[in-house]
Write a protein that holds these residues in place. Structure first.
Motif, PDB file in Angstrom:
ATOM      1  N   TYR A 194      57.990  39.390 -52.615  1.00 58.97           N
ATOM      2  CA  TYR A 194      58.576  38.045 -52.560  1.00 58.97           C
ATOM      3  C   TYR A 194      58.143  37.306 -51.296  1.00 58.97           C
ATOM      4  O   TYR A 194      58.048  36.074 -51.291  1.00 58.97           O
ATOM      5  N   GLN A 195      57.897  38.049 -50.222  1.00 57.68           N
ATOM      6  CA  GLN A 195      57.408  37.390 -49.006  1.00 57.68           C
ATOM      7  C   GLN A 195      56.051  36.744 -49.253  1.00 57.68           C
ATOM      8  O   GLN A 195      55.781  35.638 -48.767  1.00 57.68           O
ATOM      9  N   TYR A 196      55.191  37.427 -50.003  1.00 61.07           N
ATOM     10  CA  TYR A 196      53.903  36.833 -50.341  1.00 61.07           C
ATOM     11  C   TYR A 196      54.061  35.672 -51.323  1.00 61.07           C
ATOM     12  O   TYR A 196      53.344  34.667 -51.236  1.00 61.07           O
ATOM     13  N   LEU A 197      55.005  35.816 -52.268  1.00 58.77           N
ATOM     14  CA  LEU A 197      55.198  34.744 -53.254  1.00 58.77           C
ATOM     15  C   LEU A 197      55.666  33.451 -52.600  1.00 58.77           C
ATOM     16  O   LEU A 197      55.283  32.355 -53.018  1.00 58.77           O
ATOM     17  N   GLU A 198      56.507  33.564 -51.572  1.00 60.59           N
ATOM     18  CA  GLU A 198      57.001  32.362 -50.899  1.00 60.59           C
ATOM     19  C   GLU A 198      55.857  31.552 -50.292  1.00 60.59           C
ATOM     20  O   GLU A 198      55.941  30.333 -50.169  1.00 60.59           O
ATOM     21  N   ARG A 199      54.776  32.249 -49.941  1.00 60.08           N
ATOM     22  CA  ARG A 199      53.627  31.573 -49.347  1.00 60.08           C
ATOM     23  C   ARG A 199      52.519  31.320 -50.364  1.00 60.08           C
ATOM     24  O   ARG A 199      51.376  31.017 -49.994  1.00 60.08           O
ATOM     25  N   LYS A 200      52.845  31.467 -51.656  1.00 58.68           N
ATOM     26  CA  LYS A 200      51.906  31.223 -52.755  1.00 58.68           C
ATOM     27  C   LYS A 200      50.656  32.108 -52.660  1.00 58.68           C
ATOM     28  O   LYS A 200      49.581  31.735 -53.128  1.00 58.68           O
ATOM     29  N   ARG A 210      58.046  40.091 -63.800  1.00 63.90           N
ATOM     30  CA  ARG A 210      58.195  38.834 -64.544  1.00 63.90           C
ATOM     31  C   ARG A 210      58.267  37.644 -63.593  1.00 63.90           C
ATOM     32  O   ARG A 210      57.685  36.587 -63.865  1.00 63.90           O
ATOM     33  N   GLU A 211      58.947  37.820 -62.483  1.00 65.17           N
ATOM     34  CA  GLU A 211      59.028  36.732 -61.498  1.00 65.17           C
ATOM     35  C   GLU A 211      57.645  36.405 -60.947  1.00 65.17           C
ATOM     36  O   GLU A 211      57.276  35.233 -60.786  1.00 65.17           O
ATOM     37  N   LEU A 212      56.869  37.458 -60.649  1.00 63.43           N
ATOM     38  CA  LEU A 212      55.502  37.247 -60.169  1.00 63.43           C
ATOM     39  C   LEU A 212      54.680  36.506 -61.217  1.00 63.43           C
ATOM     40  O   LEU A 212      53.922  35.563 -60.893  1.00 63.43           O
ATOM     41  N   ALA A 213      54.827  36.922 -62.476  1.00 63.59           N
ATOM     42  CA  ALA A 213      54.063  36.282 -63.545  1.00 63.59           C
ATOM     43  C   ALA A 213      54.417  34.802 -63.677  1.00 63.59           C
ATOM     44  O   ALA A 213      53.530  33.940 -63.800  1.00 63.59           O
ATOM     45  N   MET A 214      55.700  34.488 -63.636  1.00 59.31           N
ATOM     46  CA  MET A 214      56.145  33.089 -63.763  1.00 59.31           C
ATOM     47  C   MET A 214      55.659  32.241 -62.591  1.00 59.31           C
ATOM     48  O   MET A 214      55.179  31.119 -62.768  1.00 59.31           O
ATOM     49  N   GLU A 215      55.795  32.775 -61.379  1.00 59.09           N
ATOM     50  CA  GLU A 215      55.363  32.015 -60.199  1.00 59.09           C
ATOM     51  C   GLU A 215      53.857  31.759 -60.244  1.00 59.09           C
ATOM     52  O   GLU A 215      53.389  30.669 -59.947  1.00 59.09           O
ATOM     53  N   ALA A 216      53.087  32.794 -60.617  1.00 60.08           N
ATOM     54  CA  ALA A 216      51.637  32.619 -60.696  1.00 60.08           C
ATOM     55  C   ALA A 216      51.262  31.644 -61.802  1.00 60.08           C
ATOM     56  O   ALA A 216      50.325  30.851 -61.659  1.00 60.08           O
ATOM     57  N   LEU A 217      52.015  31.676 -62.909  1.00 62.20           N
ATOM     58  CA  LEU A 217      51.734  30.753 -64.014  1.00 62.20           C
ATOM     59  C   LEU A 217      51.996  29.313 -63.600  1.00 62.20           C
ATOM     60  O   LEU A 217      51.200  28.412 -63.880  1.00 62.20           O
ATOM     61  N   GLU A 218      53.116  29.072 -62.910  1.00 57.49           N
ATOM     62  CA  GLU A 218      53.416  27.710 -62.443  1.00 57.49           C
ATOM     63  C   GLU A 218      52.434  27.270 -61.370  1.00 57.49           C
ATOM     64  O   GLU A 218      52.170  26.070 -61.219  1.00 57.49           O
ATOM     65  N   GLY A 219      51.903  28.240 -60.634  1.00 57.28           N
ATOM     66  CA  GLY A 219      50.894  27.904 -59.633  1.00 57.28           C
ATOM     67  C   GLY A 219      49.502  27.832 -60.227  1.00 57.28           C
ATOM     68  O   GLY A 219      48.519  27.687 -59.481  1.00 57.28           O
ATOM     69  N   LEU A 220      49.401  27.943 -61.561  1.00 57.77           N
ATOM     70  CA  LEU A 220      48.140  27.878 -62.302  1.00 57.77           C
ATOM     71  C   LEU A 220      47.156  28.958 -61.855  1.00 57.77           C
ATOM     72  O   LEU A 220      45.943  28.799 -61.948  1.00 57.77           O
ATOM     73  N   GLU A 221      47.673  30.060 -61.361  1.00 61.29           N
ATOM     74  CA  GLU A 221      46.856  31.226 -61.034  1.00 61.29           C
ATOM     75  C   GLU A 221      46.882  32.137 -62.257  1.00 61.29           C
ATOM     76  O   GLU A 221      47.607  33.127 -62.332  1.00 61.29           O
ATOM     77  N   PHE A 222      46.040  31.767 -63.242  1.00 60.45           N
ATOM     78  CA  PHE A 222      46.150  32.382 -64.555  1.00 60.45           C
ATOM     79  C   PHE A 222      45.729  33.851 -64.564  1.00 60.45           C
ATOM     80  O   PHE A 222      46.258  34.658 -65.334  1.00 60.45           O
TER      81      PHE A 222
END
Length: 1130
Positions: free
Chosen positions: A511-517, A536-548
């Motif tokens: 989550y520390q890495y996710l906060e910094r995209k 699932r949280e990682l997948a959703m965050e990456a999807l919204e960040g368009l990191e497919f």
């Protein structure tokens, strides 16, 4: 192992014995004639007991009372020698006595000697001390014996010695076990207490004294030892067992029981034990190598294979040399010894190859890998210097130097970062190339980098485990012990004397890495081990960040196919050149349920139609209207259809039907109406539809059938001209008349009608009609197969009468098929086979009922004849269901009843060679004995007569159901199975069946015979009438003359008649079986015309007329073929 003196005291006299209170709080000593009681915690003298007038040699605490409850007094037993020592087994059942003459006596609790052990030294080896092992885990009771032959020995309760004698080189005065039996204390004339393993391997000295040691004991359930000496000294020691272990990645080796090494695979939890049988001083492990230092040598082991899960070790080399070192390290080809400031590199053969002298004391050393023979070592010194040494290089490389002493070191997987724990409990992380201090963290006592992730490390201290990713804040959780390794999501922790693998979720750093995209780095952390929710949280965050790419991997991990399909569709669109990120993000929001945000993005990107589709799919029709075009009828119809779908889903079916009809979606309207059983609405729709709309009309017809309204279904099929479906409808509803009428108009549907009709008839036991229907359908083979199955079922279910009927029907079906020249041979063979089976099962029905039921409706003579007929017919294989035992049993019983004792005896003899059911055995055995009392002959009245040659045939005929003289087959009644007075004859070549019948019907007059017959008939004597008749026939009957001329010989010669013989016959004397083609008719001549015989016109079975009439009256049909009495057809 170290012994630390806790307290010491001195008494005035020799300490002969001592004992601990069972809870270990107090110690009692025998000092002269006094007993001294001490507090074990600090050595305070609590009491001095002076009740004894002479020297006290032995003291003990009572655990469960002094005497056993069943003994009121002490029993005394004489001994052949002075008893010096004794010890009870754990269960108190046996007592070991050590004697001055070197004998050990093992006695039970009653004092009886069970085993006597004589030591080799005899009286020169007094048994000075013995003790049973107190361990409950040992399979056998083990006795430790110390004698003044200066030997330590071990024995089982049976008296068998375990191993060899262990030499001591001093006179032992006392021996005792630790509470759990893992170690032995031994003291004596060498003025010290020695520690041994339970197998007798010496481990070291507990404490040296100034005089002989007379007693030593272990405090219960602890590592404290008390020693009593000749000079009155009492010493109390604490034994400290140091941890000797080694770790490399997921393999951990540690010392167990001081002389064994256990190698544990931390991932698979496999363990292997290596028995060294000596004190293990140092352990080192690296890849497939294991080094163990014992007092006089170093043993190097290697794995049997390169398999990462292999746990089998074998000895590679032994360096037989005594070494003194603080630390031991093993590499692929070398041993590294660390002593204070010096490092020595030795080959496995013991040759010193290199030596490094350090500036300060070596505090930490670790192998960090490398090619075999060129491994690198990481060395930390007390002065803060950290060096890198290669075993093939004489020069050490200084990585960096810090101000404080090094306690622990570790290098990251890529060798770019170095973590150091110093003496101030601070964890410092450096960049190896720039020597820059990246960060530092307090409260650390050990540190380890993650071997699978470059930027993650963990350190322990203060009861906490600290996980740090990159430069993010530390994540803490409670953990006791020291971190010694970090592999993926597993942290290896050493606590007390054991190491364990702790599974640690990596959620916090992810989550520390996710906060910094930082999605890729977060994915790497997640791969180490996080929960499905985190994935699932990682997948959703990456999807919204368009990191497919990252989102795709994460969704694969949680197996979310819906989002994977979305990502694949977006990737395909990107390949086709689509670059609108707003549109991609709108699809993502729509999948996530953020519909209004998705609609705004669709509108912003110029795709209002997608917003319309989304809202209609969601049944949000009010929002969908905002995105409708300028009154496009197509879109309006689509919206109405969607709204109807929604009404259907929310359980408003009538409204949905009306909407579907208005939108022209007739199929869906029909489906809803049909599912709800709305016949009127279906009728209305079907009549309004044009006949060209075939699919909805067929659906209407389907629902009409389903709702049991075949009339409307027929009307619909006629409307669209679907005659085949109409035929199927009539067949399914069993409206056969309508189906037959349709078949007459359209012959191509005959098979579709008559085939299911035949099956329906067969299911309703209307087999004759079913056969006709199969015939009309042209499926004669099907008829045969159905009847074969019915026949087999009847046999299996013991319905032998039905089986006979079904086989007869099968035979007639085969005869019918045999009219086809192509199948004639096969079908005629089957016809005769099935006719034979029908006769057998018809007979066996009576046998089975007789043996199963308590009463029988058949006369003994009938059962006798049936069993004889059946036995003569079973000359080859016995058909399924027919029991030869039952047949012989019936024959034996009825033979005895009717006086055929010889035949009965033969039947019982035959039964002996067969397997007889238990319920018949007793009866058969008894009858077999009693039949011996009867005469050995048969009743002559039972003997069958051949009507062709007048030969009396035996009751048991080896030829079967034929005459033994003329070989003429017997003709039997199908009810009583008596031999009928009939002889079969054949026509001369050239005489047709029609001509033969016409010749017989002429009935040419025979005056002499007729006159003579009348005269005989007038005679009242039956005997004279028969003799005269036979004589007259012999004189005047051409047929009888024919018989006399052709009889005799070993081969059967049939009776062949000419036209003149046929003319001489009377119609009432001849019976004809008028078989249908391709069979020939069969002709039979009656020799007793007055004894009437009736033949069934359907099955052609012969009966005595009286029997046949009675059976027909009882059953209203033929007993064989079941032809009804009122049926005119044959």
């Amino acid at each position: 192992m170290r012994a630390v003196l806790t307290w010491r005291d001195k008494a005035e006299q020799c300490i002969y014995d001592l004992a601990f209170k069972p809870d270990g709080t107090q110690l009692i000593l025998a000092a002269g004639n006094r007993l001294l009681v001490y507090d074990t915690s600090d050595g305070t003298l609590l009491q001095s007991l002076k009740g004894h007038k002479d020297t006290v040699y032995c003291v003990a605490y009572a655990k469960d009372g002094l005497w056993s409850p069943e003994q009121k007094s002490v029993s005394k037993h004489k001994s052949s020698s002075k008893i010096i020592c004794c010890s009870w087994t754990n269960d108190g059942q046996y007592l070991a006595l050590g004697m001055f003459n070197g004998v050990i006596s093992l006695r039970n609790k009653n004092g009886d000697e069970k085993v006597k052990i004589e030591r080799p030294g005899g009286s020169l080896s007094p048994i000075w001390s013995i003790c049973w092992n107190p361990s409950r885990e040992e399979r056998n009771d083990i006795l430790a014996v110390a004698d003044w032959g200066q030997k330590l020995s071990f024995y089982q309760l049976s008296g068998k010695q375990i191993g060899k004698d262990r030499p001591l080189n001093f006179d032992p005065c006392c021996v005792s076990y630790f509470t759990k039996g893992e170690y032995i204390l031994l003291g004596g004339s060498d003025k010290q207490v020695s520690l041994f393993t339970k197998d007798g391997v010496r481990l070291g000295t507990v404490g040296e004294q100034n005089s002989w040691v007379w007693t030593c004991k272990v405090k219960p359930d602890s590592n404290y030892v008390v020693v009593g000496c000749q000079d009155g000294t009492i010493s109390f020691y604490q034994l400290i067992f140091s941890t000797v272990h080694g770790l490399y990645k997921d393999r951990y080796a540690y010392r167990d029981s001081m002389t064994d090494v256990i190698v544990q695979h931390l991932i698979t939890e496999q363990k292997v034990r290596i028995k060294c049988k000596e004190l293990v001083k140092k352990i080192a492990i690296y890849k497939n190598r294991l080094a163990i230092q014992v007092p006089e040598k170093i043993i190097i082991y290697e794995l049997y294979s390169d398999d990462s899960s292999d746990m089998r070790y074998r000895v590679k080399e032994r360096i037989v040399k005594k070494f003194e070192c603080n630390l031991l390290v093993v590499c692929s080809d070398h041993i590294i010894l660390c002593q204070e400031k010096r490092l020595q590199c030795l080959s496995f053969s013991g040759v010193k190859e290199r030596e490094w002298q350090m500036e300060s004391l070596i505090r930490y050393i670790k192998v960090i890998g490398g090619p075999p023979g060129r491994e690198g070592l990481l060395v930390g010194l007390k002065n803060g210097q950290i060096l890198k040494i290669f075993v093939d290089n004489l020069f050490a490389i200084v990585l960096l130097k810090q101000a404080t002493a090094v306690r622990c070191l570790d290098m990251s997987a890529s060798r770019k970062k170095l973590a150091v724990v110093d003496e101030n409990d601070t964890c410092l992380v450096y960049d190896i190339h720039t020597k820059e201090l990246l960060f530092q963290e307090p409260n650390a006592n050990s540190v380890a980098w993650n071997t699978q992730c470059e930027d993650m490390l963990c350190f322990s201290g203060g009861g906490y485990l600290n996980i740090k990713a990159s430069t993010f804040p530390v994540h803490q959780q409670k953990l006791q012990g020291f971190v010694v390794g970090y592999n993926g999501s597993k942290i290896f922790c050493l606590h007390a004397f054991s190491i364990s693998a702790v599974e640690v979720p990596q959620s916090a750093p992810m989550y520390q890495y996710l906060e910094r995209k930082m999605f890729k780095e977060a994915y790497q952390i997640a791969c180490l081990g996080v929960t499905d929710t985190d994935w699932r949280e990682l997948a959703m965050e990456a999807l919204e960040g368009l990191e497919f790419e990252t989102a795709k991997k994460a969704f694969i991990r949680v197996r979310d196919l819906r989002y994977l399909e979305l990502i694949n569709s977006i990737e395909e669109r990107k390949k086709q050149g689509e670059t609108n990120n707003d549109l991609f993000l709108a699809d993502v929001f729509a999948y996530q349920g953020k519909f209004h945000e998705a609609a705004k993005l669709y509108k912003r990107s110029g795709h209002e139609n997608l917003a319309l589709d989304m809202y209609t799919d969601l049944r949000m029709f009010e929002y969908a209207k905002d995105f409708l075009g300028s009154g496009d009828p197509k879109e309006t119809k689509m919206l109405i259809t969607k709204q109807a779908d929604w009404a259907r889903n929310i359980n408003e079916p009538k409204a949905a039907v009306e909407m579907y009809i208005s939108a022209g979606e007739h199929v869906k309207a029909i489906e809803i109406s049909g599912d709800h059983g709305w016949i009127d609405m279906l009728i209305d729709i079907a009549r309004k539809l044009d006949k060209a709309e075939r699919e909805p009309l067929l659906m209407c017809a389907h629902y009409f059938k389903k709702l049991d309204n075949p009339g409307y279904a027929a009307e619909t099929y006629q409307k669209i001209g679907d005659l085949k479906s109409l035929v199927q409808l009539h067949v399914e509803t069993q409206h056969w008349d309508e189906a037959f009428a349709l078949g007459e108009k359209h012959p191509e549907f005959k098979e579709d009608i008559y085939m299911p009709y035949a099956q329906w008839l067969a299911e309703n036991d209307r087999f004759e009609e079913a056969q006709k229907a199969f015939h009309k359908a042209g499926r004669q083979g099907e008829a045969v197969r159905v009847l074969e199955q019915l026949s087999n079922n009847a046999v299996v279910e013991n319905r032998f009468n039905d089986a006979a009927y079904y086989y007869w029907m099968l035979s007639m079906q085969c005869l019918n098929i045999a009219q086809d020249p192509a199948q004639k041979g096969t079908m005629l063979t089957k016809f005769h086979h099935f006719q034979h089976l029908a006769e057998l099962y018809h007979c066996y029905h009576a046998i089975h009922r007789y043996t199963e039921e308590p009463f029988s409706s058949h006369r003994p003579e009938t059962l006798f004849n049936i069993s004889r007929f059946l036995l003569h017919s079973l000359t080859k294989d016995t058909p399924l269901g027919i029991s030869k035992v039952r047949t012989l049993f019936t024959l034996a019983k009825q033979s005895r009843t009717l006086g055929a004792y010889k035949l009965a005896r033969h039947a019982y003899d035959q039964l002996r060679g067969l397997y007889v059911p238990a319920r018949f055995q007793k009866s058969i055995e008894l009858d077999s004995l009693t039949i011996r009392s009867q005469p050995f002959h048969d009743n002559e009245e039972l003997v069958p007569l051949c009507y062709r040659c007048s030969t009396n045939n035996p009751l048991l005929n080896n030829l079967g159901n034929v005459c033994i003289n003329c070989r003429q087959p017997f003709i039997f009644s199908a009810s009583s199975y008596e031999v009928l007075h009939l002889v079969e004859f054949y026509l001369e070549e050239g005489i047709t069946d029609e001509e033969a019948v016409s010749l017989i019907d002429l009935e040419a007059p025979r005056h002499k015979r007729e006159n003579k017959w009348q005269e005989i008939t007038g005679n009242n004597s039956q005997t004279l009438r028969l003799d005269e008749t036979m004589n007259s026939m012999g004189d005047d009957d051409p047929f009888t003359a024919k018989l006399s001329f052709e009889q005799g010989g070993s081969e059967f010669v049939p009776v062949v008649v000419s036209r003149s013989v046929l003319r001489s016959m009377s119609r009432r004397e001849v019976l004809i079986k008028r078989w249908p083609p391709p069979l020939q008719w069969q002709y039979f001549r009656s020799f007793l015309p007055d004894a009437s015989i009736t033949m069934c016109p359907s099955c052609f079975q012969m009966f005595h007329s009286e029997d046949y009439e009675l059976l027909v009256l009882q059953h209203t049909h033929c007993p064989y073929c079941r032809r009804h009495i009122d049926d005119p057809s044959p």
